[in-house]
Design a protein around this motif. Structure first.
Motif, PDB file in Angstrom:
ATOM      1  N   ALA A 107     -12.421   8.484   0.031  1.00 24.28           N
ATOM      2  CA  ALA A 107     -12.706   8.962   1.382  1.00 24.28           C
ATOM      3  C   ALA A 107     -13.878   9.929   1.331  1.00 24.28           C
ATOM      4  O   ALA A 107     -14.003  10.727   0.400  1.00 24.28           O
ATOM      5  CB  ALA A 107     -11.477   9.656   1.962  1.00 24.28           C
ATOM      6  N   GLN A 108     -14.745   9.848   2.318  1.00 23.87           N
ATOM      7  CA  GLN A 108     -15.888  10.762   2.403  1.00 23.87           C
ATOM      8  C   GLN A 108     -16.208  11.024   3.873  1.00 23.87           C
ATOM      9  O   GLN A 108     -16.596  10.098   4.578  1.00 23.87           O
ATOM     10  CB  GLN A 108     -17.093  10.173   1.685  1.00 23.87           C
TER      11      GLN A 108
ATOM     12  N   LEU B 202      -7.992  10.193  -1.678  1.00 24.75           N
ATOM     13  CA  LEU B 202      -8.007  10.987  -0.452  1.00 24.75           C
ATOM     14  C   LEU B 202      -8.579  12.374  -0.722  1.00 24.75           C
ATOM     15  O   LEU B 202      -9.117  13.026   0.166  1.00 24.75           O
ATOM     16  CB  LEU B 202      -6.599  11.098   0.126  1.00 24.75           C
ATOM     17  N   GLY B 203      -8.432  12.834  -1.966  1.00 25.54           N
ATOM     18  CA  GLY B 203      -8.982  14.109  -2.400  1.00 25.54           C
ATOM     19  C   GLY B 203      -9.301  14.033  -3.877  1.00 25.54           C
ATOM     20  O   GLY B 203      -8.626  13.327  -4.626  1.00 25.54           O
ATOM     21  N   ARG B 204     -10.311  14.760  -4.309  1.00 26.27           N
ATOM     22  CA  ARG B 204     -10.701  14.741  -5.729  1.00 26.27           C
ATOM     23  C   ARG B 204     -11.698  15.851  -5.987  1.00 26.27           C
ATOM     24  O   ARG B 204     -12.248  16.458  -5.051  1.00 26.27           O
ATOM     25  CB  ARG B 204     -11.327  13.396  -6.106  1.00 26.27           C
ATOM     26  N   LYS B 205     -11.955  16.108  -7.256  1.00 28.02           N
ATOM     27  CA  LYS B 205     -13.002  17.030  -7.686  1.00 28.02           C
ATOM     28  C   LYS B 205     -14.117  16.204  -8.306  1.00 28.02           C
ATOM     29  O   LYS B 205     -13.919  15.564  -9.346  1.00 28.02           O
ATOM     30  CB  LYS B 205     -12.464  18.040  -8.696  1.00 28.02           C
ATOM     31  N   ILE B 206     -15.272  16.181  -7.672  1.00 29.27           N
ATOM     32  CA  ILE B 206     -16.404  15.385  -8.143  1.00 29.27           C
ATOM     33  C   ILE B 206     -17.058  16.096  -9.320  1.00 29.27           C
ATOM     34  O   ILE B 206     -17.447  17.258  -9.215  1.00 29.27           O
ATOM     35  CB  ILE B 206     -17.411  15.159  -7.008  1.00 29.27           C
ATOM     36  N   LEU B 207     -17.189  15.393 -10.441  1.00 31.10           N
ATOM     37  CA  LEU B 207     -17.688  16.012 -11.664  1.00 31.10           C
ATOM     38  C   LEU B 207     -19.114  15.598 -12.015  1.00 31.10           C
ATOM     39  O   LEU B 207     -19.798  16.313 -12.732  1.00 31.10           O
ATOM     40  CB  LEU B 207     -16.767  15.669 -12.844  1.00 31.10           C
TER      41      LEU B 207
ATOM     42  N   LEU C 150       0.857  -1.193   0.000  1.00 31.06           N
ATOM     43  CA  LEU C 150       0.000   0.000   0.000  1.00 31.06           C
ATOM     44  C   LEU C 150       0.888   1.236   0.000  1.00 31.06           C
ATOM     45  O   LEU C 150       1.818   1.340   0.799  1.00 31.06           O
ATOM     46  CB  LEU C 150      -0.919   0.015   1.220  1.00 31.06           C
ATOM     47  N   THR C 151       0.584   2.168  -0.891  1.00 27.52           N
ATOM     48  CA  THR C 151       1.391   3.376  -1.049  1.00 27.52           C
ATOM     49  C   THR C 151       0.491   4.603  -1.059  1.00 27.52           C
ATOM     50  O   THR C 151      -0.591   4.582  -1.661  1.00 27.52           O
ATOM     51  CB  THR C 151       2.192   3.328  -2.367  1.00 27.52           C
ATOM     52  N   MET C 152       0.923   5.654  -0.368  1.00 27.35           N
ATOM     53  CA  MET C 152       0.229   6.937  -0.426  1.00 27.35           C
ATOM     54  C   MET C 152       0.970   7.841  -1.406  1.00 27.35           C
ATOM     55  O   MET C 152       2.193   7.963  -1.336  1.00 27.35           O
ATOM     56  CB  MET C 152       0.171   7.602   0.951  1.00 27.35           C
ATOM     57  N   VAL C 153       0.214   8.466  -2.308  1.00 32.43           N
ATOM     58  CA  VAL C 153       0.780   9.371  -3.307  1.00 32.43           C
ATOM     59  C   VAL C 153       0.187  10.757  -3.095  1.00 32.43           C
ATOM     60  O   VAL C 153      -1.040  10.917  -3.067  1.00 32.43           O
ATOM     61  CB  VAL C 153       0.485   8.885  -4.743  1.00 32.43           C
ATOM     62  N   LEU C 154       1.049  11.756  -2.924  1.00 37.27           N
ATOM     63  CA  LEU C 154       0.618  13.136  -2.685  1.00 37.27           C
ATOM     64  C   LEU C 154       1.301  14.065  -3.670  1.00 37.27           C
ATOM     65  O   LEU C 154       2.473  13.865  -4.014  1.00 37.27           O
ATOM     66  CB  LEU C 154       0.979  13.572  -1.260  1.00 37.27           C
TER      67      LEU C 154
ATOM     68  N   VAL D  15      -4.518  14.781  -6.441  1.00 37.31           N
ATOM     69  CA  VAL D  15      -3.827  15.514  -5.388  1.00 37.31           C
ATOM     70  C   VAL D  15      -3.385  14.592  -4.255  1.00 37.31           C
ATOM     71  O   VAL D  15      -2.376  14.846  -3.591  1.00 37.31           O
ATOM     72  CB  VAL D  15      -4.733  16.658  -4.876  1.00 37.31           C
ATOM     73  N   GLY D  16      -4.136  13.498  -4.042  1.00 30.97           N
ATOM     74  CA  GLY D  16      -3.757  12.534  -3.016  1.00 30.97           C
ATOM     75  C   GLY D  16      -4.577  11.261  -3.147  1.00 30.97           C
ATOM     76  O   GLY D  16      -5.793  11.321  -3.320  1.00 30.97           O
ATOM     77  N   TYR D  17      -3.900  10.103  -3.093  1.00 31.93           N
ATOM     78  CA  TYR D  17      -4.622   8.831  -3.174  1.00 31.93           C
ATOM     79  C   TYR D  17      -3.766   7.714  -2.599  1.00 31.93           C
ATOM     80  O   TYR D  17      -2.546   7.837  -2.443  1.00 31.93           O
ATOM     81  CB  TYR D  17      -5.025   8.496  -4.615  1.00 31.93           C
TER      82      TYR D  17
END
Length: 601
Positions: A564-565, A483-488, A448-452, A510-512
């Motif tokens: 994430a929510q 972890l963050g996103r823009k919902i379209l 498991l890896t976090m990408v920022l 931006v982060g996942y």
């Protein structure tokens, strides 16, 4: 004083912000004398930064009188105050530090701690302390009193100079917190209590039409009060027992009510007001003040003056420490670092670093963005997040040779959905940066890896919220978690756990979180053979992209995605915000036939 104020006013007109103390306009001996009152109790988290910013205020210290009250501390507040006073008190015109240990109402002892319980007795006690500070300023004939709480961090050194230069009777600098909280009220009821108002968000968000100085019903925590006008003698935080005025239950409401009442008072009618204050009943005064011009309480939000913490309603030291970490992280998201006096560093602690349940945490950062790197590394230190920086692929350095060496081919007919253009160099660099991480995940067998990305802002209480979310998905089958996103896409998303959903069409990387299996799926799709922006590619891979033509180039769309929510990270800036810089949007368009930069687009 009159000449000084007229000069200041003229400079305000010319420069449109605040007076500049230089040349003929700067005579330190005629700067208004300011008493600064400070209430500090169990503020070990914020106090080192508060005192540092206090000392850094760009205002002649020989024109400042310091009044500090502290009592019944169970942390190192008293020690910090005395240490700081010993070093800096002689810089100021006068310095008074009152430290008390007593047992009184509103306090309960246990486990060697004295905790404050905010009942009516405690509110009355604080009101009396504010009144004591106000009378102190009057007694020394100060021109102003600057009421400050010890959890206010004034990161703008010119704050006091700006506020004094604006020549208001009562003015507060708007402070930012890590939540929907600030040091002002935008609405009030008929009995002066707090009332919600749509203007709160307009002022708090500092939207361009609402930048400036505004009339508000109440301010607190950081308030500059002019004492040079006769009506100021009727301002009060705690009405005397023989006063005709009501006690409203707390210092903020008492002060706001008194400010509203003297809204009808000015120098022309001061005698009439004296008569009113002496003889009118409270009911009559409550009626008459409503017809006045207004409270004349001003809130200024045209500058980023500083920050303040959310109230500690739980009386929990651990939660208060976490709230202040949240505030420091939020400030760094605004590209503001809290200054810290070297003499006070010993009182500041940081969480132990970890990878938050991941095998690796990567941050993508361009070599030509050292400021972002610095701010992010400080943010990670505050969070206790162990991060490895990965140099981003710089789209501005891409050329025909490098793209052909990677065997990059662009998706036939791709156009940006909004701008109707081919890919930009920055978008190619962004994709390749993420692609390189995916390869590392597979090659190094990371589970498991976090990408920022380096323009990420973390949500309040990120650590606890992240760990709760991660615990919920521990037994679930997933490849990627936003972890963050823009919902379209409009419409509700299916909740998978209390704090995760099944995402629909979304933008941003931006982060996942990405699993080893997820990275393999992304690489097996051979995305460099049909390249498009990475935040278009990911929704295609979990089969939520609306463009069926683009999806047809990737037949195995079996990425299992969650989100994430509420979201745990977001960009530091959005399009159009002050300070917004996009290394993708500001780069040049690539000619997909010749692999050259098209400077005309």
């Amino acid at each position: 004083m009159a000449n000084y104020k007229s000069q200041v006013f003229l400079i305000l007109v010319v420069f449109g912000r605040y007076f500049v103390c230089s040349g003929d306009f700067y005579d330190r001996s005629i700067m208004p004398r300011v008493a600064i009152s400070i209430l500090a109790r169990n503020k070990v988290n914020s106090l080192p930064y508060f005192l540092t910013c206090l000392r850094l205020l760009d205002y002649p210290k020989e024109r400042i009188d310091i009044w500090i009250h502290t009592e019944n501390n169970y942390d190192e507040t008293d020690e910090i105050l005395h240490k700081w006073a010993e070093k800096y008190k002689n810089l100021y015109h006068s310095f008074h530090l009152y430290s008390h240990v007593s047992s009184g109402s509103g306090e309960k002892e246990g486990d060697n701690e004295v905790k404050v319980f905010w009942d009516t007795v405690q509110y009355k006690h604080v009101s009396k302390l504010r009144e004591e500070a106000l009378n102190y300023a009057r007694d020394i004939r100060a021109d102003y009193i600057f009421m400050l709480d010890a959890d206010v961090i004034l990161t703008e050194p010119a704050t006091l100079k700006i506020l004094v230069g604006r020549n208001y009777k009562i003015v507060a600098p708007m402070l930012i917190s890590d939540g929907l909280y600030s040091n002002f009220w935008a609405g009030e009821s008929k009995d002066y209590s707090y009332e919600e108002s749509t203007y709160f968000m307009k002022f708090f968000k500092r939207e361009i039409p609402y930048l400036g100085c505004h009339n508000v019903p109440a301010v607190h925590s950081a308030v500059l009060i002019s004492l040079t006008n006769e009506s100021s003698e009727y301002l009060t935080y705690y009405p005397a027992e023989d006063s005709p005025y009501m006690y409203y239950g707390d210092d903020v409401t008492n002060f706001a009510a008194s400010a509203h009442r003297i809204g009808i008072c000015n120098l022309t009618y001061i005698d009439a007001c004296r008569t009113a204050h002496a003889h009118y009943s409270t009911a009559i005064l409550l009626t008459t003040h409503r017809s006045s011009e207004g409270s004349k309480i001003k809130l200024c939000n045209d500058q980023l003056f500083g920050f303040t913490t959310m109230p500690n309603i739980d009386n929990d030291p651990l939660k208060e420490a976490q709230r202040f970490i949240n505030l420091k992280v939020d400030a760094l998201g605004h590209e503001v670092e809290f200054p810290l006096d070297p003499a006070l560093k010993k009182y500041v602690t940081y969480p132990k670093r970890s990878k938050f349940g991941c095998d690796m945490v990567y941050m993508i950062n361009l070599d030509r963005r050292p400021v972002r790197k610095k701010l992010m590394m400080k943010t990670f230190k505050e969070l206790g997040l162990d991060v490895k920086r990965l140099p981003a692929v710089d789209g501005l350095r891409l050329n025909l040779t490098s793209l052909r060496r990677l065997n990059v081919k662009f998706m036939p007919g791709y156009e940006d959905p909004y701008h109707k253009r081919p890919m930009k160099a920055g978008e190619i660099g962004c994709f390749l940066s993420h692609y390189n991480i995916w390869k590392k995940i597979v090659n190094r067998k990371y589970h498991l890896t976090m990408v920022l990305e380096d323009d990420v802002r973390f949500s309040p209480n990120f650590r606890d919220a992240y760990r709760q979310m991660l615990a919920e998905v521990e037994m679930l089958n997933f490849d990627l978690i936003y972890l963050g996103r823009k919902i379209l896409m409009e419409g509700g998303e299916e909740y998978i756990t209390p704090h995760t959903t099944r995402p629909r069409y979304s933008y941003w990387t931006v982060g996942y979180l990405l699993t080893n299996r997820g990275a393999k799926k992304l690489l097996d799709a051979n995305p460099l053979q049909n390249m498009l922006p990475v935040d278009e590619f990911l929704p295609i891979m979990f089969d939520q992209h609306p463009n069926t033509t683009w999806k047809s180039y990737f037949p195995n769309r079996n990425l299992i995605a969650l989100s994430a929510q509420p979201l745990l990270v977001q960009p530091t800036h959005y399009t159009g915000m002050p300070g917004y810089v996009s290394d993708t949007e500001l780069s040049s368009v690539i000619n997909t036939r010749t692999y050259s930069l098209r400077r005309d687009l």
